[in-house]
Design a protein around this motif. Structure first.
Motif, PDB file in Angstrom:
ATOM      1  N   CYS A   1       0.840  -1.230   0.022  1.00 47.41           N
ATOM      2  CA  CYS A   1       0.137  -0.142  -0.115  1.00 47.41           C
ATOM      3  C   CYS A   1       0.993   1.391   0.127  1.00 47.41           C
ATOM      4  CB  CYS A   1      -0.864   0.032   1.172  1.00 47.41           C
ATOM      5  SG  CYS A   1      -2.174  -1.453   1.362  1.00 47.41           S
TER       6      CYS A   1
ATOM      7  N   HIS B   1      -3.572   7.477   5.975  1.00 47.32           N
ATOM      8  CA  HIS B   1      -4.847   6.906   5.890  1.00 47.32           C
ATOM      9  C   HIS B   1      -5.053   5.501   5.200  1.00 47.32           C
ATOM     10  CE1 HIS B   1      -6.439  10.394   7.876  1.00 47.32           C
ATOM     11  NE2 HIS B   1      -5.955  11.223   6.965  1.00 47.32           N
ATOM     12  N   HIS B   2      -3.565   4.987   4.810  1.00 44.98           N
ATOM     13  CA  HIS B   2      -3.359   3.712   4.113  1.00 44.98           C
ATOM     14  C   HIS B   2      -2.975   2.419   5.338  1.00 44.98           C
ATOM     15  CE1 HIS B   2      -2.949   6.592   0.977  1.00 44.98           C
ATOM     16  NE2 HIS B   2      -3.368   5.578   0.057  1.00 44.98           N
ATOM     17  N   LYS B   3      -3.463   1.483   4.959  1.00 38.33           N
ATOM     18  CA  LYS B   3      -2.968   0.326   5.733  1.00 38.33           C
ATOM     19  C   LYS B   3      -1.551   0.146   5.143  1.00 38.33           C
ATOM     20  CE  LYS B   3      -7.465  -2.017   5.414  1.00 38.33           C
ATOM     21  NZ  LYS B   3      -8.024  -3.205   4.842  1.00 38.33           N
TER      22      LYS B   3
ATOM     23  N   SER C   1      -8.539  -4.259   0.098  1.00 39.87           N
ATOM     24  CA  SER C   1      -8.336  -2.841  -0.027  1.00 39.87           C
ATOM     25  C   SER C   1      -7.240  -2.409   0.698  1.00 39.87           C
ATOM     26  CB  SER C   1      -9.762  -2.218   0.561  1.00 39.87           C
ATOM     27  OG  SER C   1      -9.542  -0.804   0.860  1.00 39.87           O
ATOM     28  N   CYS C   2      -6.669  -1.088   0.419  1.00 41.10           N
ATOM     29  CA  CYS C   2      -5.518  -0.475   1.245  1.00 41.10           C
ATOM     30  C   CYS C   2      -6.214   0.442   2.276  1.00 41.10           C
ATOM     31  CB  CYS C   2      -4.638   0.218   0.277  1.00 41.10           C
ATOM     32  SG  CYS C   2      -3.271  -1.039  -0.410  1.00 41.10           S
ATOM     33  N   CYS C   3      -7.428   0.949   1.893  1.00 36.36           N
ATOM     34  CA  CYS C   3      -8.049   1.909   3.067  1.00 36.36           C
ATOM     35  C   CYS C   3      -9.062   1.051   4.020  1.00 36.36           C
ATOM     36  CB  CYS C   3      -8.745   2.806   1.980  1.00 36.36           C
ATOM     37  SG  CYS C   3     -10.421   2.272   1.311  1.00 36.36           S
TER      38      CYS C   3
ATOM     39  N   THR D   1     -12.064   5.393   6.162  1.00 35.11           N
ATOM     40  CA  THR D   1     -11.645   6.193   5.251  1.00 35.11           C
ATOM     41  C   THR D   1     -12.533   6.379   3.813  1.00 35.11           C
ATOM     42  OG1 THR D   1      -9.265   5.719   5.981  1.00 35.11           O
ATOM     43  CG2 THR D   1      -9.613   6.524   3.616  1.00 35.11           C
TER      44      THR D   1
ATOM     45  N   SER E   1      -6.449   5.878  -2.465  1.00 35.21           N
ATOM     46  CA  SER E   1      -6.401   5.484  -0.990  1.00 35.21           C
ATOM     47  C   SER E   1      -6.606   3.928  -0.746  1.00 35.21           C
ATOM     48  CB  SER E   1      -7.548   6.141  -0.281  1.00 35.21           C
ATOM     49  OG  SER E   1      -7.436   7.329  -0.330  1.00 35.21           O
ATOM     50  N   CYS E   2      -7.248   3.130  -1.664  1.00 28.62           N
ATOM     51  CA  CYS E   2      -7.943   1.962  -1.430  1.00 28.62           C
ATOM     52  C   CYS E   2      -7.398   0.761  -2.440  1.00 28.62           C
ATOM     53  CB  CYS E   2      -9.524   1.911  -1.640  1.00 28.62           C
ATOM     54  SG  CYS E   2     -10.320   3.184  -0.556  1.00 28.62           S
TER      55      CYS E   2
ATOM     56  N   GLY F   1       0.163   0.366  -5.041  1.00 30.82           N
ATOM     57  CA  GLY F   1       1.414   0.552  -4.412  1.00 30.82           C
ATOM     58  C   GLY F   1       2.798   0.076  -4.938  1.00 30.82           C
TER      59      GLY F   1
ATOM     60  N   LYS G   1       4.664   3.110  -5.569  1.00 34.40           N
ATOM     61  CA  LYS G   1       4.794   3.883  -4.455  1.00 34.40           C
ATOM     62  C   LYS G   1       6.369   4.270  -4.399  1.00 34.40           C
ATOM     63  CE  LYS G   1       5.553   0.934  -0.816  1.00 34.40           C
ATOM     64  NZ  LYS G   1       5.069   0.040   0.462  1.00 34.40           N
TER      65      LYS G   1
END
Length: 240
Positions: free
Chosen positions: A27, A32-34, A56-58, A62, A101-102, A107, A110
């Motif tokens: 992520c 606000h991200h896991k 999800s990453c959120c 969120t 976000s999700c 990722g 990133k």
């Protein structure tokens, strides 16, 4: 003949090493991200980020914040500084924020910096739909990363330049928008099997998109591969 075959196999191995794809799910680094994606069944079907409930990453919180508060609660940014948003533009801005976000597959792009991506290959159709949804909406920033400044007292982000211009005036088209609005985070690419969709229905098609890191690490890969090849050939030659 045997030696030639060995060399061909070695060169083929080197060539294969030049195409490396990221497969580990991760992520974006952010408050606000896991740290890693997981199912979020509490992201309900009637919310903006519902397409990410299976992975999800959120968190559901969120997702709820994006759905109800746009970017205000999460990042203290106001999309409507220049006036109200159209319904379709707001829907697409939410879809883009949910994507950032999700989405468990974004990722791969990133960076080590907080809330940062680099060169995510976004499908032209997604950029064009986003642009068409917002082209008549006025906005006060060109680059939404650099053209906002935080108020030291309120913590709210304001445009450095308060001149309001429509998306169409600022970006001209979907390509100009996608490759400017978040700096170098998004890259506009022709629709194909290896580009990311921001807005979709059903299963997440981004699961099939893998980052090809050969360009970013080509020198290192060639260096490593060439060293391995030379060592291998030296060993072979010593056998004669």
């Amino acid at each position: 003949m045997g030696f030639t075959l060995v060399v061909i196999i070695a060169l083929f191995t080197v060539a294969n090493r030049m195409v490396v794809q990221a497969t580990d799910l991760t992520c974006v680094i952010g408050p606000h991200h896991k740290s890693s994606p997981s199912p979020e069944p509490n992201i309900t079907a009637d919310t903006a980020c519902s397409r990410y409930s299976s992975l999800s990453c959120c968190t559901a919180n969120t997702s709820h914040s994006i759905d109800q508060q746009n970017a205000r609660e999460l990042y203290n940014r106001h999309w409507d500084d220049c006036g109200g948003l159209t319904t379709e533009c707001e829907r697409y801005l939410k879809a883009e924020m949910c994507f950032f976000s999700c989405d468990p597959y974004v990722g791969q792009w990133k960076t080590s910096e907080m809330l940062s991506l680099l060169d995510v290959p976004v499908c032209a159709s997604s950029c064009d739909k986003w642009f068409d949804a917002c082209k008549d909406v006025p906005v006060c920033a060109q680059n939404w990363i650099t053209d906002f400044k935080e108020d030291n007292i309120t913590g709210r982000f304001h445009c450095v330049n308060n001149t309001c211009r429509t998306f169409a005036q600022r970006y001209q088209n979907g390509k100009g928008m996608c490759e400017t609005v978040w700096g170098d985070e998004f890259r506009y690419v022709a629709d194909n099997d290896n580009c990311m969709l921001i807005d979709f229905t059903g299963d997440n098609p981004n699961a099939n998109v893998k980052k090809d890191i050969s360009a970013a690490h080509s020198f290192e890969l060639w260096q490593s591969s060439l060293s391995s090849l030379l060592a291998f050939l030296s060993y072979i030659l010593l056998q004669f």
